[in-house]
Scaffold this active site. Structure first.
Site, PDB file in Angstrom:
ATOM      1  N   GLY A  13      18.846 -21.708 -11.330  1.00 46.86           N
ATOM      2  CA  GLY A  13      18.397 -21.343 -12.684  1.00 46.86           C
ATOM      3  C   GLY A  13      17.000 -20.749 -12.676  1.00 46.86           C
ATOM      4  N   GLY A  57      15.368 -18.850 -15.704  1.00 45.41           N
ATOM      5  CA  GLY A  57      15.210 -19.545 -16.979  1.00 45.41           C
ATOM      6  C   GLY A  57      13.756 -19.816 -17.320  1.00 45.41           C
ATOM      7  N   ASP A  68      19.895 -17.616  -8.961  1.00 48.01           N
ATOM      8  CA  ASP A  68      20.333 -17.575 -10.359  1.00 48.01           C
ATOM      9  C   ASP A  68      21.693 -16.891 -10.377  1.00 48.01           C
ATOM     10  OD1 ASP A  68      18.601 -18.015 -13.190  1.00 48.01           O
ATOM     11  OD2 ASP A  68      20.422 -16.807 -13.379  1.00 48.01           O
ATOM     12  N   ILE A  69      22.374 -16.989 -11.520  1.00 47.51           N
ATOM     13  CA  ILE A  69      23.702 -16.381 -11.620  1.00 47.51           C
ATOM     14  C   ILE A  69      23.616 -14.853 -11.637  1.00 47.51           C
ATOM     15  CG2 ILE A  69      23.880 -16.425 -14.160  1.00 47.51           C
ATOM     16  CD1 ILE A  69      26.795 -17.597 -13.580  1.00 47.51           C
ATOM     17  N   ARG A  70      22.443 -14.327 -11.996  1.00 49.34           N
ATOM     18  CA  ARG A  70      22.262 -12.869 -11.888  1.00 49.34           C
ATOM     19  C   ARG A  70      20.858 -12.540 -11.392  1.00 49.34           C
ATOM     20  NH1 ARG A  70      22.353 -14.198 -17.204  1.00 49.34           N
ATOM     21  NH2 ARG A  70      24.609 -14.106 -17.225  1.00 49.34           N
ATOM     22  N   TYR A  84      25.109 -31.509 -25.157  1.00 49.64           N
ATOM     23  CA  TYR A  84      23.979 -31.309 -24.239  1.00 49.64           C
ATOM     24  C   TYR A  84      23.379 -32.659 -23.841  1.00 49.64           C
ATOM     25  CZ  TYR A  84      19.355 -29.443 -22.821  1.00 49.64           C
ATOM     26  OH  TYR A  84      18.205 -29.122 -22.151  1.00 49.64           O
ATOM     27  N   LYS A 107      23.262 -34.815 -20.308  1.00 55.69           N
ATOM     28  CA  LYS A 107      21.984 -35.264 -19.721  1.00 55.69           C
ATOM     29  C   LYS A 107      22.043 -36.756 -19.367  1.00 55.69           C
ATOM     30  CE  LYS A 107      19.395 -31.484 -19.769  1.00 55.69           C
ATOM     31  NZ  LYS A 107      19.220 -30.747 -18.501  1.00 55.69           N
TER      32      LYS A 107
HETATM   33  N1  SER Z   1      14.067 -27.875 -25.091  1.00 50.69           N
HETATM   34  C1  SER Z   1      15.448 -28.244 -24.975  1.00 50.69           C
HETATM   35  C2  SER Z   1      16.262 -27.710 -26.088  1.00 50.69           C
HETATM   36  O1  SER Z   1      15.716 -27.530 -27.148  1.00 50.69           O
HETATM   37  C3  SER Z   1      15.580 -29.731 -24.934  1.00 50.69           C
HETATM   38  O2  SER Z   1      15.893 -30.160 -23.688  1.00 50.69           O
HETATM   39  O3  SER Z   1      17.423 -27.513 -25.925  1.00 50.69           O
END
Ligand code: SER
Length: 313
Positions: A8, A11, A34-36, A141, A145
């Site tokens: 990543g 990012g 990274d993927i690209r 998400y 986690k």
């Molecule tokens: N900053 C992140 C988000 O807003 C939280 O892990 O998705």
């Protein structure tokens, strides 16, 4: 850490971290993936490989050919984008982590996993959220986690793998934009303030979230990964944050530099609901005691630096 592979890398965290690690450990010792491939310092400032983190064979091969001793596994889909496509989020965030753990295990590597304030939920104490507390998030998400924290601890317990991680708050940086997160407003507000002198917030007035300036986040990753393992009572994952604010407070800080700055609201119900389910502030005493977490920036010092580095109108 001597030889590091980062996933990543394009990012928001990866962009800064790859350059930070290359300064400390030498450009040739940090393999960015990274993927690209995107032109710029990440792909041009040292080794770079295209890698889809769900491809276990490719990841194992990359780690072996790089002779890596550490994986910094940053690839993932952020919170708001995850809510729009939960299947993609689970596939990338959970299966990607599983792939990274297995590839790291096969190559005897340590692994860093970034958890997040999203690992908490509405039933968690919101103020000064303790290190060890209720974790029942209501987002895909956050669920990934929490599962990721547990999986990393499992690999440590079962296989003796050196897995370590932090729960990042909203991260603010001027060099790379976040994409698809809930805390992103705290980055966009600086861009718009510098370019237009005004901003319309999708997060409502009075909504507090924990935050940190990117240089402190990069320093935290290095400190944690270099910490003496005998001092680590926790592993996955440590609360870290440097500040907590709501939109009016960041606006007031910006007005110290741009007195005419104006803030309006057009609240997005999806991101607002996510923000309200997350902590207002974190208790970071375990990170301070166990590996010396010590952020340097508060809201005003971050604001001065952010605005000085933003493109002007
Ligand atoms: N900053 C992140 C988000 O807003 C939280 O892990 O998705």
């Amino acid at each position: 850490m001597k030889k590091i592979l980062v996933t990543g890398s394009n990012g928001q965290i990866g962009f800064g971290l790859v350059q930070h690690l290359r300064k400390i450990y030498g450009a040739e010792n940090v393999v960015a993936t990274d993927i690209r491939k995107v032109p710029g310092p990440v792909s041009e400032g040292g080794p770079f490989e295209v890698l889809d983190v769900r491809d276990g064979r490719a990841m194992t091969e990359r780690l072996s050919s790089a002779k890596a001793d550490t994986v910094i596994h940053l690839a993932g889909v952020l919170s708001a984008k995850s809510e729009a496509d939960p299947q993609l989020a689970w596939d990338t965030n959970m299966n990607g982590l599983y792939t990274a753990l297995e590839a790291a295990r096969a190559n005897g590597c340590a692994l860093f996993f970034p958890s997040s304030i999203s690992a908490f939920g509405r039933t968690t104490p919101a103020k000064n959220t303790p290190q060890d507390t209720i974790q029942r998030p209501s987002t895909i998400y956050g669920a990934a986690k929490v599962a990721g924290e547990l999986l990393c601890d499992y690999y440590h317990l079962k296989y003796g793998m050196d897995t370590r991680g932090v729960r990042f708050p909203g991260l603010i940086s001027y060099s790379a934009l976040p994409g698809g997160g809930t805390t992103d407003y705290a980055v966009h507000i600086y861009r718009e303030a510098a370019a237009k002198g005004k901003y319309t917030s999708y997060i409502g007035k009075g909504t507090y979230m924990p935050m940190m300036y990117m240089p402190d986040a990069l320093d935290a990753v290095v400190r944690l990964m270099e910490a003496d393992p005998r001092k680590l009572r926790h592993r996955n994952s440590f609360n870290v944050a440097a500040m907590s604010f709501e939109p009016e407070e960041i606006a007031a800080s910006i007005r110290q530099v741009i007195p005419d700055f104006t803030l309006a609201y057009d609240v997005d119900p999806v991101r607002q609901a996510i923000a309200e389910s997350w902590p207002d502030s974190l208790d970071c005493s375990a990170a301070k005691a166990e590996w010396g977490f010590s952020p340097r920036y508060d809201l005003d010092s971050m604001t001065r630096e952010m605005l000085a580095n933003m493109p002007k109108a």
